[in-house]
Design a protein around this motif. Structure first.
Motif, PDB file in Angstrom:
ATOM      1  N   SER A   1      36.129  34.137  65.518  1.00 27.59           N
ATOM      2  CA  SER A   1      36.488  35.541  65.359  1.00 27.59           C
ATOM      3  C   SER A   1      35.473  36.429  66.080  1.00 27.59           C
ATOM      4  CB  SER A   1      36.522  35.914  63.876  1.00 27.59           C
ATOM      5  OG  SER A   1      35.214  35.876  63.329  1.00 27.59           O
ATOM      6  N   PRO A   2      35.844  37.687  66.404  1.00 26.72           N
ATOM      7  CA  PRO A   2      34.876  38.615  67.008  1.00 26.72           C
ATOM      8  C   PRO A   2      33.641  38.828  66.140  1.00 26.72           C
ATOM      9  CG  PRO A   2      37.104  39.442  67.311  1.00 26.72           C
ATOM     10  CD  PRO A   2      37.218  38.253  66.398  1.00 26.72           C
ATOM     11  N   ALA A   3      33.822  38.807  64.809  1.00 27.78           N
ATOM     12  CA  ALA A   3      32.664  38.990  63.918  1.00 27.78           C
ATOM     13  C   ALA A   3      31.663  37.850  64.092  1.00 27.78           C
ATOM     14  CB  ALA A   3      33.132  39.084  62.472  1.00 27.78           C
ATOM     15  N   GLU A   4      32.157  36.623  64.262  1.00 26.57           N
ATOM     16  CA  GLU A   4      31.253  35.479  64.454  1.00 26.57           C
ATOM     17  C   GLU A   4      30.513  35.583  65.785  1.00 26.57           C
ATOM     18  OE1 GLU A   4      33.156  31.654  62.296  1.00 26.57           O
ATOM     19  OE2 GLU A   4      34.520  32.689  63.676  1.00 26.57           O
ATOM     20  N   ALA A   5      31.178  36.133  66.788  1.00 32.23           N
ATOM     21  CA  ALA A   5      30.555  36.233  68.111  1.00 32.23           C
ATOM     22  C   ALA A   5      29.370  37.192  68.117  1.00 32.23           C
ATOM     23  CB  ALA A   5      31.593  36.679  69.137  1.00 32.23           C
ATOM     24  N   ALA A   6      29.325  38.102  67.158  1.00 33.55           N
ATOM     25  CA  ALA A   6      28.285  39.137  67.143  1.00 33.55           C
ATOM     26  C   ALA A   6      26.984  38.652  66.513  1.00 33.55           C
ATOM     27  CB  ALA A   6      28.791  40.369  66.393  1.00 33.55           C
ATOM     28  N   HIS A   7      26.951  37.427  65.989  1.00 33.91           N
ATOM     29  CA  HIS A   7      25.782  36.959  65.258  1.00 33.91           C
ATOM     30  C   HIS A   7      24.969  35.954  66.071  1.00 33.91           C
ATOM     31  CE1 HIS A   7      28.171  38.572  61.887  1.00 33.91           C
ATOM     32  NE2 HIS A   7      26.990  38.799  61.349  1.00 33.91           N
ATOM     33  N   GLY A   8      23.656  36.138  66.047  1.00 30.96           N
ATOM     34  CA  GLY A   8      22.727  35.173  66.606  1.00 30.96           C
ATOM     35  C   GLY A   8      22.986  34.819  68.054  1.00 30.96           C
ATOM     36  N   ASN A   9      22.747  33.549  68.371  1.00 26.58           N
ATOM     37  CA  ASN A   9      22.929  33.039  69.729  1.00 26.58           C
ATOM     38  C   ASN A   9      24.254  32.304  69.850  1.00 26.58           C
ATOM     39  OD1 ASN A   9      20.369  33.943  70.713  1.00 26.58           O
ATOM     40  ND2 ASN A   9      19.400  32.241  69.647  1.00 26.58           N
ATOM     41  N   TRP A  10      25.310  32.904  69.312  1.00 24.30           N
ATOM     42  CA  TRP A  10      26.625  32.249  69.268  1.00 24.30           C
ATOM     43  C   TRP A  10      27.046  31.774  70.647  1.00 24.30           C
ATOM     44  CZ3 TRP A  10      31.137  33.971  71.713  1.00 24.30           C
ATOM     45  CH2 TRP A  10      32.307  33.291  71.373  1.00 24.30           C
ATOM     46  N   TRP A  11      26.965  32.622  71.639  1.00 23.83           N
ATOM     47  CA  TRP A  11      27.424  32.275  72.989  1.00 23.83           C
ATOM     48  C   TRP A  11      26.583  31.139  73.568  1.00 23.83           C
ATOM     49  CZ3 TRP A  11      24.625  33.343  77.630  1.00 23.83           C
ATOM     50  CH2 TRP A  11      25.340  33.076  78.801  1.00 23.83           C
ATOM     51  N   LEU A  12      25.264  31.265  73.458  1.00 23.63           N
ATOM     52  CA  LEU A  12      24.368  30.262  74.020  1.00 23.63           C
ATOM     53  C   LEU A  12      24.561  28.913  73.338  1.00 23.63           C
ATOM     54  CD1 LEU A  12      21.995  29.654  75.928  1.00 23.63           C
ATOM     55  CD2 LEU A  12      20.451  30.393  74.106  1.00 23.63           C
ATOM     56  N   ASP A  13      24.758  28.918  72.030  1.00 26.21           N
ATOM     57  CA  ASP A  13      24.880  27.672  71.266  1.00 26.21           C
ATOM     58  C   ASP A  13      26.133  26.888  71.625  1.00 26.21           C
ATOM     59  OD1 ASP A  13      22.546  28.301  70.013  1.00 26.21           O
ATOM     60  OD2 ASP A  13      23.489  29.089  68.189  1.00 26.21           O
ATOM     61  N   HIS A  14      27.120  27.541  72.246  1.00 27.15           N
ATOM     62  CA  HIS A  14      28.382  26.858  72.532  1.00 27.15           C
ATOM     63  C   HIS A  14      28.572  26.533  74.012  1.00 27.15           C
ATOM     64  CE1 HIS A  14      29.139  28.465  68.511  1.00 27.15           C
ATOM     65  NE2 HIS A  14      30.049  27.535  68.397  1.00 27.15           N
ATOM     66  N   LEU A  15      27.555  26.817  74.832  1.00 28.08           N
ATOM     67  CA  LEU A  15      27.621  26.405  76.233  1.00 28.08           C
ATOM     68  C   LEU A  15      27.497  24.890  76.337  1.00 28.08           C
ATOM     69  CD1 LEU A  15      25.373  29.017  78.086  1.00 28.08           C
ATOM     70  CD2 LEU A  15      27.848  28.782  78.240  1.00 28.08           C
ATOM     71  N   HIS A  16      28.160  24.319  77.325  1.00 27.54           N
ATOM     72  CA  HIS A  16      28.028  22.886  77.567  1.00 27.54           C
ATOM     73  C   HIS A  16      26.577  22.603  77.955  1.00 27.54           C
ATOM     74  CE1 HIS A  16      28.587  18.903  79.277  1.00 27.54           C
ATOM     75  NE2 HIS A  16      29.818  18.878  78.774  1.00 27.54           N
ATOM     76  N   PRO A  17      25.951  21.554  77.398  1.00 28.94           N
ATOM     77  CA  PRO A  17      24.539  21.277  77.703  1.00 28.94           C
ATOM     78  C   PRO A  17      24.257  21.166  79.197  1.00 28.94           C
ATOM     79  CG  PRO A  17      25.293  19.920  75.870  1.00 28.94           C
ATOM     80  CD  PRO A  17      26.499  20.634  76.392  1.00 28.94           C
ATOM     81  N   GLU A  18      25.223  20.635  79.974  1.00 26.39           N
ATOM     82  CA  GLU A  18      24.996  20.477  81.409  1.00 26.39           C
ATOM     83  C   GLU A  18      25.077  21.805  82.159  1.00 26.39           C
ATOM     84  OE1 GLU A  18      27.737  17.595  82.834  1.00 26.39           O
ATOM     85  OE2 GLU A  18      27.002  15.989  81.531  1.00 26.39           O
ATOM     86  N   ASP A  19      25.680  22.824  81.546  1.00 24.97           N
ATOM     87  CA  ASP A  19      25.834  24.126  82.210  1.00 24.97           C
ATOM     88  C   ASP A  19      24.802  25.149  81.748  1.00 24.97           C
ATOM     89  OD1 ASP A  19      28.036  23.012  83.408  1.00 24.97           O
ATOM     90  OD2 ASP A  19      29.483  23.933  82.056  1.00 24.97           O
ATOM     91  N   ARG A  20      24.121  24.865  80.632  1.00 28.39           N
ATOM     92  CA  ARG A  20      23.282  25.893  79.998  1.00 28.39           C
ATOM     93  C   ARG A  20      22.181  26.392  80.930  1.00 28.39           C
ATOM     94  NH1 ARG A  20      21.996  23.448  75.229  1.00 28.39           N
ATOM     95  NH2 ARG A  20      23.851  24.357  74.256  1.00 28.39           N
ATOM     96  N   GLU A  21      21.441  25.483  81.533  1.00 30.81           N
ATOM     97  CA  GLU A  21      20.317  25.895  82.382  1.00 30.81           C
ATOM     98  C   GLU A  21      20.800  26.739  83.558  1.00 30.81           C
ATOM     99  OE1 GLU A  21      16.621  23.856  84.916  1.00 30.81           O
ATOM    100  OE2 GLU A  21      17.886  22.641  83.596  1.00 30.81           O
ATOM    101  N   ARG A  22      21.899  26.321  84.191  1.00 28.60           N
ATOM    102  CA  ARG A  22      22.443  27.063  85.342  1.00 28.60           C
ATOM    103  C   ARG A  22      22.897  28.461  84.939  1.00 28.60           C
ATOM    104  NH1 ARG A  22      27.750  27.602  86.724  1.00 28.60           N
ATOM    105  NH2 ARG A  22      28.359  25.928  85.297  1.00 28.60           N
TER     106      ARG A  22
END
Length: 686
Positions: free
Chosen positions: A337-358
């Motif tokens: 939900s949009p409310a969940e997206a507003a908390h903490g490092n939600w976006w960063l935590d769900h990036l694929h590990p191989e894509d995160r650094e890039r």
């Protein structure tokens, strides 16, 4: 009382407002022993009438305030206490006015008590206070509301109650922009069932028609003190029947443009005043901003609903980008939900590990990129990864400093998969051309080797020591020829004649051949969905496809217990379904599905699964041609093969082959009749 009255008369001449003496006689009766001449100006009752009949003064009190006023007097009398009250009276000339009164008790010469005091007309002060309260109430209601239909009643309630009006309505232009329609009403309880309220709800007016239309046309407030005598007032009859005397209309503006009208009716004359106009200038502006804002939000919701992309806005901080708005379709795309997206490092935590650094490297801190497009994998709530195309732009504040980032996420998973499939197809095509050319040259060499070996065998005595060596050369050459045929099948250069084939019969035959060799605990299930589909193909090659896929599934179990399912059905692929593979086109296909519960494959293995000589088996086990031959045969039959797999879950291979449209020979494939030679080698020939 005479001396007292003379004293009060001298004081009354110098004091604004009305002075009075209110007495409770020994028998409990109330009276006004004295009232100054200004009583008539303040209350609308002459001193003589008030002294003669105390009820004449109380008759002027607004019916809603009278019980409360009488109660304050009873309390003061019971406790011989000072009296204080604020109430409304219906003044015969001024209309509804606010009165503030105060008095102190003293003993009367003839017994009983007398309260000496004053009454002031505080309408102006009270109106200012109430209008500030009205503006505040309207602001509060509008801040909490999302749609005009939800807040119109509350807004009108606050306005009408503060002004003492009976009912009101809010009118806005319809989609045509040519007609005003009532968007909401409110009425005091006494008018809740009135005909004029029903007429207000149903009435539609054009530019210049009725009170709302005239305000809409001129853009100015309009007050009608006497609606009964106004021919242009469309609700005059029903308003008069309800006892309503006057009406007022005020423009609702957004950025100077009139977008609606607020109109109200009253049982008392509505007096034009600067304060009234100023109040409704503010209220009209607040309503206009609300209507414009909600219209923009509705337009945004419609846009978002029609737009598959997720829209978002990010606040720029020195250390990170922070979500402060995300469109509601985020949940449909990601499961969050949009409310969940507003908390903490939600976006960063769900990036694929191989894509995160890039991705992190492409987002500097603080963020200063004017325009950026990235593609990365993002984990949904269900654990699956999406490929997202993230395009964002930088907005700056009035000082030119980075302030907000707006952007959009688009799900490009299907496009990325199709691009990968296209690259794979192109790579397989190149490998096929190369391997086909090599196989042809190798086949020519084998022909010479095998031919000369056979001639030598015929010329040599079987007892000769070299005879066994020649036989070994022939056996090795035949195995090499078989390998060449597989390579040519992969390269789709092994052209064979095609006939109607009962593919399901080949499945049943292959299962009978393989079942005895299965390890304990391995369950092989087959299922035909619907009738047997028609297929025109090379029977031997089709059996090779079935055998290779089932054998591959058996090997995926690695000797462990598991389940292998073989299913076949005729399916209709529509445009969207056919788009999952570049070799598929909309139409009717025979789908052969072979799935297993084995180890599964990772992404790197999936990318190479159909390459010739690629194998995950230990060295010396297998040629790596099984699936590549299947791929080549299916492609040669204008079909396609899809594979999906998850580690520790298993793999599924779907083979799509065009179904034969023409009628089958006698008996028909649809009834389970076998085609091809009955003595066909079930192991295939290549």
């Amino acid at each position: 009382m005479g001396a007292t009255n003379q004293f009060m008369a001298s004081v009354a001449a110098t004091v604004p407002g009305a002075l009075f003496a209110f007495q409770v006689r020994p028998d409990g009766a109330w009276c006004f022993p004295y009232a100054s001449p200004k009583l008539e100006e303040v209350v609308g009752v002459s001193p003589e009438v008030a002294q003669r009949d105390v009820n004449a003064a109380f008759a002027r009190v607004h019916e809603a305030d009278l019980p409360r006023l009488l109660e304050t007097i009873r309390v003061a009398v019971a406790g011989t206490a000072p009296w204080e009250a604020m109430f409304r009276v219906n003044h015969p000339r001024k209309g509804l006015v606010w009165i503030e009164g105060r008095s102190e008790p003293v003993s009367a010469d003839e017994g009983g008590r007398v309260w000496h005091g004053f009454m002031f007309d505080v309408t102006s002060r009270r109106s200012s206070e109430q209008r500030r309260a009205t503006e505040h109430a309207v602001t509060r209601v509008l801040a909490q509301g999302r749609m005009l239909s939800e807040v119109a009643g509350e807004v009108l309630h606050a306005i009408c109650e503060a002004e003492g009006w009976a009912l009101g309505g809010i009118w806005v232009a319809d989609d045509s922009g040519q007609t005003l329609r009532c968007a909401g009403t409110w009425a005091a309880p006494a008018y809740a069932e009135s005909e004029v309220l029903a007429q207000t709800r149903d009435l539609a007016v054009g530019l210049g028609e009725g009170l709302p239309g005239r305000v809409w046309a001129t853009g100015d407030a309009l007050i009608l003190p006497d609606i009964a005598g106004n021919a242009g007032y469309l609700r005059a009859r029903t308003a008069a029947a309800a006892g309503l005397r006057s009406a007022a209309g005020f423009p609702i503006r957004d950025r100077g443009r009139v977008i609606g009208v607020l109109d109200c009716l009253s049982a008392h004359p509505i007096e034009p005043s600067r304060e009234l106009r100023e109040t409704f200038l503010v209220v009209g502006s607040l309503l206009g901003q609300f209507i414009a804002r909600t219209a923009a939000q509705e337009e945004l919701h419609r846009f978002v609903a029609l737009n598959p992309s997720v829209l978002y806005a990010l606040r720029i901080t020195p250390t990170k980008l922070r979500f402060f708005w995300v469109s509601e379709n985020l949940e449909a795309m990601t499961g969050y939900s949009p409310a969940e997206a507003a908390h903490g490092n939600w976006w960063l935590d769900h990036l694929h590990p191989e894509d995160r650094e890039r991705v992190l490297a492409a987002n500097p801190k603080p963020y200063t990129m004017e325009h950026q497009v990235l593609e990365f994998r993002f984990r949904r709530r269900d654990g699956k990864y999406l490929w997202l195309r993230d395009e964002k732009r930088l907005l700056r504040d009035s000082h030119g400093q980075p302030s907000v980032v707006i952007g959009a996420w688009s799900d490009v998973t299907e496009r990325v998969q199709l691009e990968a499939q296209l690259r794979q197809a192109q790579k397989m095509e190149a490998i096929g051309l190369l391997s086909g050319g090599i196989a042809h040259d190798f086949n020519n060499l084998l022909g010479a080797i095998l031919g000369n070996a056979r001639l030598a065998t015929m010329d040599l005595d079987p007892a000769h020591p070299a005879a066994e060596c020649l036989e070994e050369i022939l056996r090795a050459g035949q195995r090499a020829a078989s390998l060449v045929r597989q390579i040519l099948a992969f390269a789709r250069q092994d052209r064979r004649e095609r006939h109607p084939v009962d593919l399901w019969h080949l499945v049943e035959e292959s299962v009978r051949l393989l079942r005895p060799s299965l390890s304990p605990g391995v369950e092989l299930r087959i299922a035909l969905v619907g009738e047997r589909p028609r297929l025109t193909a090379d029977e031997t090659q089709m059996q090779q496809v079935v055998l290779n896929l089932i054998t591959n599934a058996v090997q995926a179990l690695r000797g462990a217990p598991g389940v292998i399912r073989v299913e076949m059905a005729a399916v209709d692929l529509e445009g969207e379904e056919a788009s999952v593979h570049p070799d598929l086109r909309p139409g009717r296909f025979v789908r052969l599905r072979v799935s297993d519960t084995g180890e599964g494959m990772d992404e790197s293995t999936l990318e190479r699964v159909f390459e010739p000589f690629f194998t995950t088996k230990p060295q010396g086990q297998g040629t790596g041609l099984g699936l590549s031959v299947v791929h080549g045969i299916v492609k040669a039959h204008q079909g396609a093969i899809l594979v999906s797999s998850r580690l520790r879950v298993g793999s599924t291979f779907d083979v799509y082959l065009p179904e034969t449209v023409s009628e089958s020979p006698a008996g028909g494939v649809g009834k389970g009749i076998e085609f091809g030679r009955p003595d066909a080698d079930p192991r295939g020939r290549g």
